[in-house]
Design an enzyme around this catalytic site. Structure first.
Site, short mmCIF file in Angstrom:
data_model
loop_
_atom_site.label_atom_id
_atom_site.label_comp_id
_atom_site.label_asym_id
_atom_site.label_seq_id
_atom_site.Cartn_x
_atom_site.Cartn_y
_atom_site.Cartn_z
N HIS A 1 -4.59 16.55 74.81
CA HIS A 1 -5.09 17.89 74.53
C HIS A 1 -3.97 18.94 74.51
CE1 HIS A 1 -9.09 16.30 74.96
NE2 HIS A 1 -8.83 15.87 76.20
N THR B 1 8.32 -20.07 88.84
CA THR B 1 8.45 -18.92 87.95
C THR B 1 9.88 -18.77 87.44
OG1 THR B 1 8.84 -17.31 89.73
CG2 THR B 1 6.55 -17.76 89.11
N ASP B 2 10.85 -19.24 88.22
CA ASP B 2 12.23 -19.25 87.71
C ASP B 2 12.37 -20.22 86.54
OD1 ASP B 2 15.14 -18.41 88.13
OD2 ASP B 2 15.29 -20.61 88.12
N ARG C 1 -8.55 21.89 65.14
CA ARG C 1 -7.86 21.71 66.41
C ARG C 1 -6.63 20.84 66.20
NH1 ARG C 1 -11.26 17.03 69.80
NH2 ARG C 1 -11.33 15.53 68.07
N LYS D 1 5.58 -15.50 85.55
CA LYS D 1 6.75 -14.62 85.63
C LYS D 1 6.53 -13.44 84.70
CE LYS D 1 10.99 -14.69 87.54
NZ LYS D 1 11.19 -14.92 88.99
N ASN E 1 -6.91 10.98 73.97
CA ASN E 1 -6.90 12.27 73.29
C ASN E 1 -6.00 13.21 74.08
OD1 ASN E 1 -7.44 14.42 71.65
ND2 ASN E 1 -9.67 14.23 71.76
N PHE F 1 -14.28 19.06 65.85
CA PHE F 1 -15.17 18.37 66.79
C PHE F 1 -16.35 19.29 67.10
CE2 PHE F 1 -16.14 16.48 71.11
CZ PHE F 1 -16.68 15.31 70.59
N VAL G 1 -12.34 11.49 66.89
CA VAL G 1 -11.43 10.36 67.04
C VAL G 1 -12.20 9.07 66.77
CG1 VAL G 1 -9.94 9.10 68.64
CG2 VAL G 1 -10.00 11.60 68.69
N GLN G 2 -13.46 9.02 67.18
CA GLN G 2 -14.27 7.82 66.99
C GLN G 2 -14.37 7.43 65.52
OE1 GLN G 2 -14.85 10.30 69.10
NE2 GLN G 2 -16.06 9.65 70.89
#
Length: 298
Positions: free
Chosen positions: A257, A58-59, A177, A11, A255, A160, A228-229
């Site tokens: 932009h 699932t109920d 940036r 569920k 990322n 970058f 970012v890495q």
């Protein structure tokens, strides 16, 4: 002959809200969650032979989620997910694994006239606190805690350059940036042998969630980001150092932009480089940077 290689069912999107009323203090505390339950076990005959006798409906999963929320704490979400997952593997002999995901939505107490209001709350963002728990018969309980949907931006302090440039590369290096992303950060705990082990370590869950969030925001803000890495690796390293029983930390950072708008066509107006003030936010495509950092083997 074809054969079933893997089966699970359950569920999804079970909505749960719980309020705790402290009559003596006159304070109410609320929690709202979205829960998913998936079960595995000796259920293959329901697929291949129309044998519904092995199906826990699932109920039933939905009703059990409500009952467990009434009978047990729902905070921290790691504990509630472990209680719920363990219930299914302990109650039904033919169910060997239960997977529970809890998404906890934000309700932040309002501040009125400089004081916290006893029973009024606001949703101050789409960020969620998540827990993914698997209880497996004869193995134990695995837990991954997570922060998701935490939208952040800084208007400078990110560069970058130095990347591969060849005949397929149009992107130009930049030494400054805008950096924006929606944080999805998770940390995987060492295996818990049984539910009592989860309960005995319950204080670590809130503490580590707060630490992971603080580390993420602080490093994002103060790091002179080369990429970012590299920034996300620094985050992983600090979270691993903050709690010794975490085995791995993972990040997934899109990322988002923001592109400069060339306005030189209008009377030579400058709006690029150091003169840039107005940008065009981009929805897609976007970069997507991911990593998992594991603790060194001892």
């Amino acid at each position: 002959m074809p054969h079933l290689s893997a089966v699970r069912y359950g569920k999804d999107n079970i909505r749960v809200y719980k309020v705790h009323r402290d009559a003596e203090a006159g304070i109410q505390t609320v929690a709202e969650m979205t829960v998913r339950v998936l079960l595995e076990g000796d259920i293959g005959s329901s697929y291949t032979e129309a044998d519904n006798s092995v199906i826990v409906t699932t109920d039933t999963m939905k009703q059990t989620t409500y009952l467990m929320a009434k009978l047990h704490p729902v905070n921290p979400p790691e504990l509630f997910a472990a209680i719920l997952a363990s219930h299914f593997t302990e109650t039904y002999a033919h169910i060997h694994s239960a997977h529970v995901k809890v998404i906890q939505h934000r309700w932040t107490r309002m501040e009125i006239n400089g004081e916290h209001h006893p029973h009024s709350f606001l949703r101050d963002g789409a960020e969620t606190r998540n827990a993914e728990v698997t209880s497996t018969e004869g193995h134990g309980i695995t837990i991954r805690s997570a922060i998701a949907g935490l939208l952040v931006l800084k208007s400078t302090g990110s560069a970058f350059y130095g990347f591969v440039q060849d005949e397929y590369t149009k992107l130009q290096p930049v030494d400054d940036r805008i950096l924006s992303t929606e944080v999805d950060c998770g940390w995987t705990w060492s295996l818990f042998g049984k539910l009592d082990d989860v309960k005995s370590g319950v204080s670590k869950f809130d503490k580590t969630w707060k630490a992971a969030r603080e580390i993420t925001l602080r490093i994002f803000a103060v790091d002179s980001s080369a990429s970012v890495q590299n920034t996300m690796y620094k985050m992983c390293d600090e979270i691993l150092a903050a709690e010794s029983t975490i085995e791995a930390v993972d990040y997934s950072l899109p990322n988002k932009h923001y592109f400069e708008i060339d306005m030189s066509w209008h009377k030579g107006l400058k709006n690029t480089g150091s003169d840039a003030e107005v940008y065009e936010p981009q929805s897609n495509p976007n970069g997507l940077i991911q990593c998992t950092v594991k603790r060194a083997a001892t």
